[in-house]
Design a protein around this motif. Sequence first.
Motif, PDB file in Angstrom:
ATOM      1  N   PRO A 209      -5.495  86.368 166.066  1.00  0.00           N
ATOM      2  CA  PRO A 209      -4.906  87.285 167.030  1.00  0.00           C
ATOM      3  C   PRO A 209      -4.367  86.528 168.240  1.00  0.00           C
ATOM      4  CG  PRO A 209      -7.240  87.824 166.603  1.00  0.00           C
ATOM      5  CD  PRO A 209      -6.911  86.609 165.820  1.00  0.00           C
ATOM      6  N   ARG A 210      -5.112  85.572 168.747  1.00  0.00           N
ATOM      7  CA  ARG A 210      -4.642  84.794 169.889  1.00  0.00           C
ATOM      8  C   ARG A 210      -4.534  83.350 169.452  1.00  0.00           C
ATOM      9  NH1 ARG A 210      -9.559  86.538 173.298  1.00  0.00           N
ATOM     10  NH2 ARG A 210     -10.308  85.607 171.392  1.00  0.00           N
ATOM     11  N   ARG A 211      -3.347  82.968 169.087  1.00  0.00           N
ATOM     12  CA  ARG A 211      -3.164  81.619 168.572  1.00  0.00           C
ATOM     13  C   ARG A 211      -3.466  80.603 169.652  1.00  0.00           C
ATOM     14  NH1 ARG A 211       1.270  83.728 164.943  1.00  0.00           N
ATOM     15  NH2 ARG A 211       0.287  83.436 162.940  1.00  0.00           N
ATOM     16  N   GLY A 212      -4.086  79.502 169.220  1.00  0.00           N
ATOM     17  CA  GLY A 212      -4.321  78.420 170.170  1.00  0.00           C
ATOM     18  C   GLY A 212      -5.616  78.589 170.927  1.00  0.00           C
ATOM     19  N   GLU A 213      -6.339  79.685 170.680  1.00  0.00           N
ATOM     20  CA  GLU A 213      -7.608  79.854 171.378  1.00  0.00           C
ATOM     21  C   GLU A 213      -8.741  79.816 170.380  1.00  0.00           C
ATOM     22  OE1 GLU A 213      -7.892  83.314 173.823  1.00  0.00           O
ATOM     23  OE2 GLU A 213      -5.909  82.943 174.676  1.00  0.00           O
ATOM     24  N   LYS A 214      -9.899  79.320 170.868  1.00  0.00           N
ATOM     25  CA  LYS A 214     -11.058  79.354 169.990  1.00  0.00           C
ATOM     26  C   LYS A 214     -11.502  80.792 169.804  1.00  0.00           C
ATOM     27  CE  LYS A 214     -12.888  74.866 171.151  1.00  0.00           C
ATOM     28  NZ  LYS A 214     -13.958  73.997 170.739  1.00  0.00           N
ATOM     29  N   GLN A 215     -12.090  81.048 168.648  1.00  0.00           N
ATOM     30  CA  GLN A 215     -12.631  82.383 168.400  1.00  0.00           C
ATOM     31  C   GLN A 215     -13.952  82.513 169.129  1.00  0.00           C
ATOM     32  OE1 GLN A 215     -11.890  84.772 165.568  1.00  0.00           O
ATOM     33  NE2 GLN A 215      -9.837  83.959 165.525  1.00  0.00           N
ATOM     34  N   ASN A 216     -14.215  83.714 169.589  1.00  0.00           N
ATOM     35  CA  ASN A 216     -15.531  83.991 170.150  1.00  0.00           C
ATOM     36  C   ASN A 216     -16.461  84.256 168.968  1.00  0.00           C
ATOM     37  OD1 ASN A 216     -17.610  84.526 171.873  1.00  0.00           O
ATOM     38  ND2 ASN A 216     -17.019  86.673 172.161  1.00  0.00           N
TER      39      ASN A 216
ATOM     40  N   VAL B  67      -0.136  67.428 175.128  1.00  0.00           N
ATOM     41  CA  VAL B  67      -1.018  68.215 174.256  1.00  0.00           C
ATOM     42  C   VAL B  67      -2.005  68.964 175.159  1.00  0.00           C
ATOM     43  CG1 VAL B  67      -2.731  68.092 172.399  1.00  0.00           C
ATOM     44  CG2 VAL B  67      -0.801  66.493 172.426  1.00  0.00           C
ATOM     45  N   THR B  68      -2.262  70.216 174.842  1.00  0.00           N
ATOM     46  CA  THR B  68      -3.162  71.004 175.694  1.00  0.00           C
ATOM     47  C   THR B  68      -4.561  70.393 175.731  1.00  0.00           C
ATOM     48  OG1 THR B  68      -3.597  72.403 173.786  1.00  0.00           O
ATOM     49  CG2 THR B  68      -1.968  73.199 175.359  1.00  0.00           C
ATOM     50  N   ALA B  69      -5.290  70.732 176.785  1.00  0.00           N
ATOM     51  CA  ALA B  69      -6.615  70.142 176.970  1.00  0.00           C
ATOM     52  C   ALA B  69      -7.529  70.416 175.779  1.00  0.00           C
ATOM     53  CB  ALA B  69      -7.234  70.668 178.257  1.00  0.00           C
ATOM     54  N   ASP B  70      -7.355  71.567 175.114  1.00  0.00           N
ATOM     55  CA  ASP B  70      -8.198  71.843 173.946  1.00  0.00           C
ATOM     56  C   ASP B  70      -7.648  71.190 172.674  1.00  0.00           C
ATOM     57  OD1 ASP B  70      -6.043  73.375 173.203  1.00  0.00           O
ATOM     58  OD2 ASP B  70      -7.082  75.298 173.298  1.00  0.00           O
ATOM     59  N   ARG B  71      -6.561  70.447 172.811  1.00  0.00           N
ATOM     60  CA  ARG B  71      -5.960  69.639 171.733  1.00  0.00           C
ATOM     61  C   ARG B  71      -5.430  70.490 170.576  1.00  0.00           C
ATOM     62  NH1 ARG B  71      -8.922  64.006 171.659  1.00  0.00           N
ATOM     63  NH2 ARG B  71      -9.366  63.861 173.864  1.00  0.00           N
TER      64      ARG B  71
ATOM     65  N   LEU C 232       0.724  72.503 172.372  1.00  0.00           N
ATOM     66  CA  LEU C 232       1.503  71.716 173.328  1.00  0.00           C
ATOM     67  C   LEU C 232       1.549  72.456 174.661  1.00  0.00           C
ATOM     68  CD1 LEU C 232       4.517  70.653 171.071  1.00  0.00           C
ATOM     69  CD2 LEU C 232       2.456  69.339 171.625  1.00  0.00           C
ATOM     70  N   THR C 233       1.669  71.728 175.735  1.00  0.00           N
ATOM     71  CA  THR C 233       1.745  72.357 177.053  1.00  0.00           C
ATOM     72  C   THR C 233       3.121  73.013 177.222  1.00  0.00           C
ATOM     73  OG1 THR C 233       2.498  70.332 178.073  1.00  0.00           O
ATOM     74  CG2 THR C 233       0.127  70.711 178.092  1.00  0.00           C
TER      75      THR C 233
END
Lengths: 618, 314
Positions: B20-27, B271-275, B278-279
């Motif tokens: 659902p939210r690309r680029g984010e870790k899942q809770n 590269v974003t901090a969570d790798r 891309l920024t």
Amino acid sequence: MYGFHRRLLWVELSSGTASWHELTEARLRAFLGGIGLGTSLLYDCAPPAVDPFAPANPLILASAPLVDTGVTTTAKFAVVTTSPLTGFIADSLSSSLFALALKRTGCDAVIITGAAATPVYLFLTEDRVELREAAHLWGKSAQETAAAIQQEWANAEVRVAAIGQAGENRVRFATLSNEGRHAGRGGIGAVMGAKNLKAVAVSGQRRVQVADPDGVEAFATVLRRKSLGPLTAKYREIGTVANVAVFNRLGVLPTHNFQQSTCEAAEALSGEHLLTTRFSRVHGCASCTIRCERLFRALTGEEQRLEYETLFALGPLCGIADPEVVVRAAHLCDRYGLDTISTGGTIAWAMECAEKGIWPAARTQGIRFGSAEALLSLIPAIATRTGLGALLAEGSRRAAAQLGDEAQRWAMHVKGMELPGYEPRSLKTLALGLAVSARGACHNRSGAYEVDFSGQVDRLRAEPGRGALVAAAEDFAAVLDSLIVCKFLRKCFDNFFEQAADLLGAVTGWSYSAEELRRVGERINTLKKLYNIRRGWQPHDDWLPPRLLSEPLPTGVAQGTRLTATELRGMIQGYYTARGWDAQGFVPEQKRQELGIGNEESLSGVANIWHTRVSVGG
Amino acid sequence: MFPTMNDVLLPSSSCLSPLPRRGEKQNASAIILAGGKSSRMGRPKALLPFDGEPLIVHLVRRLSPLFADIVVVAAPDQELPAVPATVVHDTVAYQGPVGGLYYGLQAARTERCFVTACDAPFLNLPLIAYLLEQITDCDVVVPFWQERLQPLHAVYRRWVVALLQEQLVRQELRPVALYTKVRTREVSPEEIRRFDPEGLSFRTMNTPEEYAAALALWRARRVVCTVELFGVARLKAKVASVPLTLPPGATLRDAFAALAEQIPDLVGSVVTADRQGLTAGYACNVNGTLFTCDPTTPLHSGDSVLILSNDAGG
Ligand code: SF4
């Protein structure tokens, strides 16, 4: 009044008179400043069939509401006239200290008509308008002219925009230049040359007030911060020369007069490489936190600003692989006051015609792709209209018309303006943007290439739906160019029309909705079209050069990609539909009324608002 | 000219899915059961070298881009290398998968928990993300593959830990016994094939032969590709291209993570901090044709990933 002085200065060179006029709130609200204001004044002041070199062709310098407000990248001004290259509207932007000084003279715009009997320059302050003798400046570069005028007034704060020899000699793609920057496209310098007007010098202290200083400062702070972040890293850390290597990789780097879209020398000419081998210093326009200009050094010592368009046009387009040659060629163009895109485009056409045997005189003189001697000798020849340069100074379209049908096949122009450094066959949205652009083959008045690079479309496919995207991109660009905000700041807005409307409200005290502002963009673009229609525009003018519609790309990742006439026609139809124009591309009466423009009765509108007359000395 | 980095075989990292939210870790939590007996293998499976590192380290690293919380369940005296995860030990040894599940769910910090065994190296993160998405109105999501349910590649709600405790008391050591008591969603083979056509996710290693075969398959299916850097990214990296070797089924996310590992200077700026992406100032193109920054874009051997400015103005 906030944001504007609401004053227009009209200088008539033939009679040596000047007059101030009130600019109405209705006009400023409808067109803002910059390109929009300039377009509206041109439409209202230019005699319908005026020859671009005739005294009656108005040359308009227009300031804008955001200029001198402290918002980053807004020190800019527009120059609008009838183009001697295209015969249609020419609208160009330049920037830096001249822009600030122009606004501080207390004028939002200057209209210059007529022609002086002998060379003059215009000197303008808040309380002074003078035409000064300029015979001693004739033949000098813009930079030398600026230095001489500053010396004459013993004032380094006098800012000067001037033409070089190319403008004096009416080269149809001559520029107007200030502080090393150029109002580059469309031959504005040649119009000045035809008026015997060497320069405009400005000095002023009259700052305009803004309606909500805290609101403007809040916007300025956010934009300044964003302008120093990742969204502008390319411009801050390399500049536009960063495009060369990646454009080559993507197969969109025009090479050998658009015979290819990749270039073997791309890495050697790349910004990344030049920065490590020839970098001299960073520079930027006044009031800019991004500072995108990069100056490089030739082995012979010249320091030269390079932009991507210059690098592409004087490098790959002409088959030149040696950065040293490109730096020197760019230096010559700046010195003479030549638009580097049209210079490279016209010379590349000459090289192809010489190689193909279509222009035997050029072939005999060793004109061919990759020849440094050819490039470096043709630039002064064009500027001084000598030898082969006499024909090339007319631009590729007119030059080709003199050589015949075969030569015309290889002239890479739209409406007479040479193409910029984006390959249309592998950037289909851009292809449409170039075909329909009011000022000719221009990448800046739409920035349609951004759609192709965004991933929202397949850049190799042509679809009618691109019409709406190009129209939207043009309207966005028109508002940017009329506020004026530098295009390189555009990504720093989260929701451009919303935020720009709020910012404009804080500056002017007028409330704008995002939708109204979008309408301003549409109004400006439609009025440009109406101006062109009045000058004889016909549907066949919205088209691309035959090469682009007959040859597939021979190299690179887009190898084999074509653009057919049917595909282009479909996209153009999509564009006309999106604009609410008729199937031929003419603007229906209903659309004119909806936008409140194009009423021929307004032709005399500006003349009716004379306030003061002052005499000017010679 | 810029030098090209030597080809280095990179340990694999991560990938992700239609989130659902690309680029984010899942809770969500991942629970890796590492305390099995390894009797047929002859040595502890968790420590088997895999892709240049102990298998348990490899699994934690592959799962970390997807999960905010990772739990490793070890046997009572089992020694493990340091891993960025919560390590818990069974208090009662060898109660089978239900025991491991129970201890893992107890230690999990989130409501949705994906469970896997430490002998299944072919993790398919898009499939795992899909399984996580399916739990909305049920308590267990379990794949059905090769005619049986796969309880050790399934998602459980944390609250079922209470039922598992009762099962342990009753010595009901088969996880499937749980499924009749809670809302269970079976994921069909057709659904699975959309992400993992061969079902490699369920392939385990129980013998030295299976281990050797898995290693061979891994090498054959690795994605060997190149990242080409342009503009500021190139200046910061001081190289024009970086060859990468990525895990089977790799996506753009793996490429970003591996690039960050090779050139740490790019983290935060390019590269974003969570790798995982891309920024804001950068765009990505695959093979010069497809512009996309979707981290779930699949990569294949021979691909080139171009990293360029997201502003083409000139
Ligand atoms: S970004 Fe570049 S062109 Fe734009 S205002 Fe700044 S220096 Fe001038």
